[in-house]
Design an enzyme around this catalytic site. Structure first.
Site, PDB file in Angstrom:
ATOM      1  N   ASP A 107      -1.597   6.459   2.323  1.00 36.10           N
ATOM      2  CA  ASP A 107      -1.351   6.632   0.888  1.00 36.10           C
ATOM      3  C   ASP A 107      -1.538   8.105   0.535  1.00 36.10           C
ATOM      4  O   ASP A 107      -2.527   8.723   0.941  1.00 36.10           O
ATOM      5  CB  ASP A 107      -2.353   5.767   0.104  1.00 36.10           C
ATOM      6  CG  ASP A 107      -1.715   5.090  -1.087  1.00 36.10           C
ATOM      7  OD1 ASP A 107      -1.075   5.803  -1.883  1.00 36.10           O
ATOM      8  OD2 ASP A 107      -1.871   3.860  -1.234  1.00 36.10           O
ATOM      9  N   ASP A 207       1.863   7.783  -4.152  1.00 35.62           N
ATOM     10  CA  ASP A 207       1.362   7.215  -5.407  1.00 35.62           C
ATOM     11  C   ASP A 207       2.018   7.888  -6.626  1.00 35.62           C
ATOM     12  O   ASP A 207       2.024   9.125  -6.716  1.00 35.62           O
ATOM     13  CB  ASP A 207      -0.151   7.436  -5.449  1.00 35.62           C
ATOM     14  CG  ASP A 207      -0.838   6.675  -6.556  1.00 35.62           C
ATOM     15  OD1 ASP A 207      -0.811   5.441  -6.530  1.00 35.62           O
ATOM     16  OD2 ASP A 207      -1.409   7.328  -7.454  1.00 35.62           O
ATOM     17  N   GLU A 261       6.255   5.588  -4.957  1.00 41.34           N
ATOM     18  CA  GLU A 261       5.955   4.639  -6.038  1.00 41.34           C
ATOM     19  C   GLU A 261       6.468   5.266  -7.337  1.00 41.34           C
ATOM     20  O   GLU A 261       6.020   6.342  -7.716  1.00 41.34           O
ATOM     21  CB  GLU A 261       4.457   4.371  -6.130  1.00 41.34           C
ATOM     22  CG  GLU A 261       4.166   3.216  -7.070  1.00 41.34           C
ATOM     23  CD  GLU A 261       2.788   3.270  -7.715  1.00 41.34           C
ATOM     24  OE1 GLU A 261       2.303   2.224  -8.150  1.00 41.34           O
ATOM     25  OE2 GLU A 261       2.200   4.367  -7.816  1.00 41.34           O
ATOM     26  N   HIS A 333      -1.512  -4.487  -4.616  1.00 43.72           N
ATOM     27  CA  HIS A 333      -2.883  -4.422  -5.147  1.00 43.72           C
ATOM     28  C   HIS A 333      -2.930  -4.203  -6.663  1.00 43.72           C
ATOM     29  O   HIS A 333      -4.007  -4.247  -7.253  1.00 43.72           O
ATOM     30  CB  HIS A 333      -3.637  -3.299  -4.437  1.00 43.72           C
ATOM     31  CG  HIS A 333      -3.062  -1.950  -4.735  1.00 43.72           C
ATOM     32  ND1 HIS A 333      -1.800  -1.555  -4.312  1.00 43.72           N
ATOM     33  CD2 HIS A 333      -3.541  -0.905  -5.435  1.00 43.72           C
ATOM     34  CE1 HIS A 333      -1.545  -0.349  -4.743  1.00 43.72           C
ATOM     35  NE2 HIS A 333      -2.583   0.079  -5.427  1.00 43.72           N
ATOM     36  N   ASP A 334      -1.785  -3.928  -7.290  1.00 47.12           N
ATOM     37  CA  ASP A 334      -1.737  -3.721  -8.743  1.00 47.12           C
ATOM     38  C   ASP A 334      -1.128  -4.905  -9.479  1.00 47.12           C
ATOM     39  O   ASP A 334      -1.055  -4.900 -10.706  1.00 47.12           O
ATOM     40  CB  ASP A 334      -0.879  -2.490  -9.083  1.00 47.12           C
ATOM     41  CG  ASP A 334      -1.492  -1.196  -8.591  1.00 47.12           C
ATOM     42  OD1 ASP A 334      -2.731  -1.117  -8.535  1.00 47.12           O
ATOM     43  OD2 ASP A 334      -0.724  -0.275  -8.262  1.00 47.12           O
TER      44      ASP A 334
END
Ligand code: NOJ
Length: 568
Positions: A107, A207, A261, A333-334
């Site tokens: 990440d 991210d 993302e 995870h969100d």
């Protein structure tokens, strides 16, 4: 060259044929009993990943961090958060994955750092070259420089008493935004990326990468139902210049997998990131299919129809077909657990988990499996705010109470349990041992109470489990080019219960039929779909091996029919 050959990936585009597994380290597996997952814990499970058949792992942040946002607040990019282990543990994990031909994607969180990062500490002291590493503005302490809002609620600005200026943070106040206009910031980021690449990683998940460029002079945003200001920092003015520079400086090895993302991108924006003339990303995580029911705000989600869902996904399928590539995900995870959101986590948990997996593995694009999805993990129950850990949910509750929008936690509990991020972050359910076999200590967040029935050990022993079905899906996609490269065509767009489509690649054809209801439904195959030669390739219920013109689908029934392989 046949059409199949022309469509096939070059070696450097291995990721088109790959299935990626996402690990949220805090909740995956705890080896040292402190209640927090860790790198050694992951290493112990690499054989599990291998058995599942995935090709790559995306590891959420494991870097040094005060954990205000579970690691998305990084205080040192080049070291490992002590609760997760150290660089030696990380190297062992990398080796263990590579030995099994599983690639590792790290990440990359460079829209912001932690407040504890040395860069910020020096910047707030106006220390030489670091002075302009962040986005600072003058202003009186009670009037933020503009009306932008943080993604986690409240103003996107915090006044720093030490520097006597405001700093911008599009997320939590502990996550100050880096100033990408400063070439020294970009140099530092690229050096750090090069360092990770030199450790042998296979790519980056980036991210909120489309937020790094902010409009000049930071003008006020247009207040509306959602977060104010996004038109000035989603896909900002210099975004592609920065990404091209990053590509030229550090990402020249085109076998690296780069996933941006990108909240708020539409199909045309996406082409600018992933198309042949784009800024070079392999794929983006778009959000339209997980936000189409938000009704202005994520906490209002829930009112959706299958027809809308199909429309959004189909738009992306066809939109990037000729130029670009999709990622395919339904949870991470969100996001809430997909089976609770798009399926039925009660009576039809098993069937609907398999149905949703069928969807993600038969659409065009690279499927992403979020840990626990492969055993059909569900949303959890959070009886009190004390059970919650996520800064976003806790901020939302605090603000709602402060504004007197609600009187108590009970008034927001449904929304939290439906879309709150902690649903995805409860520990991975390995067995029916205490704490789901995740830890021998006290888990940092409660386990989902259904772990005694929903767990890996049980799923392994049950041939009819979601887990076995996922293995079969991954294997099928691996074997069949039509599922990877085939052209997508949606059938019956308005059908309220059935999601059906064809995939076509030269002579190879596929028909996918999915009943999204808990009631049986009659499916009539449209007359222009050729059924000759189709054979059942995978299904989540007993089904005839060849399709007829019409057939009845049971609750959440999923069937995939394919022509037999044409390859020699
Ligand atoms: C997106 C990440 O996926 C999320 O978990 C995080 O809170 C924000 N970006 C801020 O880094």
């Amino acid at each position: 060259m046949s059409s199949v050959e022309t469509k096939e990936a070059t070696d450097s585009q291995w990721w088109k044929e790959a299935v990626v597994y996402q690990i949220y380290p805090k909740s995956f597996n705890d080896a040292d009993g402190d209640g927090v997952g860790d790198l050694r814990g992951i290493e112990r499970r690499v054989d599990y990943l291998d058995e599942l058949g995935v090709d790559a792992v995306w590891l959420c942040p494991v870097y040094e961090s005060p954990q205000a946002d579970n690691g998305y607040d990084i205080s040192d990019y080049r070291s490992i958060h002590p609760a997760y282990g150290d660089m030696d543990d990380w190297r062992r994990l990398l080796d263990a994955l590579h030995e099994r031909d599983i690639r590792l994607v790290m990440d990359l969180v460079v829209n912001h750092t932690s407040k504890e990062h040395e860069w910020f500490q020096r910047s707030r002291r106006r220390d030489g070259e670091y002075e302009d590493y962040y986005i600072w503005r003058d202003g009186s302490p009670d009037e933020p420089p503009n009306n932008w809002e943080s993604c986690f609620g409240g103003p996107a600005w915090t006044y720093d008493d030490e520097r006597e200026q405001w700093y911008l943070h599009l997320f939590d106040e502990n996550q100050p935004d880096l100033n990408w206009r400063n070439p020294a910031v970009r140099d530092s980021v690229y050096e750090m990326m090069e360092w990770w690449l030199s450790q042998g990683i296979d790519g980056f998940r980036m991210d909120v990468i489309n937020l790094i460029s902010k409009a000049e002079d930071l003008p006020d945003g247009e207040p509306g139902a959602g977060q104010t200001g996004t038109e000035h920092f989603f896909n900002g003015p210099n975004i592609h210049e920065y990404l091209r520079e990053m590509r030229d400086r550090v990402l020249s090895d085109d076998s690296l997998l780069t996933i941006g993302e990108t909240p708020g991108v539409g199909v045309d924006d996406a082409k600018e990131y992933v198309g042949s003339d784009g800024s070079g990303l392999s794929m983006v995580f778009q959000f339209e299919h997980v936000t189409f029911d938000h009704d202005g705000h994520k906490w209002n989600a829930g009112n959706w129809s299958l027809a809308e869902f199909k429309e959004v996904l189909s738009k992306w399928q066809t939109g990037l077909e000729d130029d670009g590539w999709n990622s395919v995900y339904l949870n991470n995870h969100d996001q809430p657990r997909m089976v609770s959101r798009f399926g039925d986590d009660g009576d039809y948990r098993r069937e609907s988990a398999k149905l949703l997996g069928t969807l993600t593995h038969t659409l065009q694009g690279t499927p992403f499996i979020y840990q626990g999805e492969e055993i059909g993990m569900t949303n959890a129950s959070f009886a009190s705010p004390d059970d919650l850990r996520d800064v976003e949910s806790l901020n939302f509750i605090e603000e709602s109470l402060e504004r007197s929008d609600v009187q108590s936690y009970e008034d927001v509990r449904d929304a939290i349990e439906y879309v709150g991020r902690d649903n995805a972050r409860t520990p991975m359910q390995w067995s029916d041992d205490p704490n789901a076999g995740f830890t021998e200590g006290e888990p940092w967040i409660q386990c989902n109470s259904n772990y005694e029935t929903v767990n890996v050990e049980r799923a392994r022993a049950d041939e009819d489990s979601v887990l076995h079905y996922y293995r079969d899906l991954i294997e099928l996609r691996d074997e069949r080019d039509v599922l990877v490269y085939g052209e997508f065509e949606l059938l019956l767009p308005d059908h309220p219960a059935v999601f059906a489509y064809t995939r076509t690649l030269g002579d190879e054809r596929g028909l996918v039929v999915l009943n999204f209801e808990s009631e049986p439904v009659e499916f009539v195959v449209p007359a222009d779909v050729a059924l000759d030669g189709l054979e059942l390739a995978i299904a989540n219920a007993d089904a005839p091996t060849v399709p007829s013109d019409s057939f009845e689908l049971g609750p959440y029934e999923a069937r995939v029919y394919l022509t037999p392989t044409q390859h020699t």
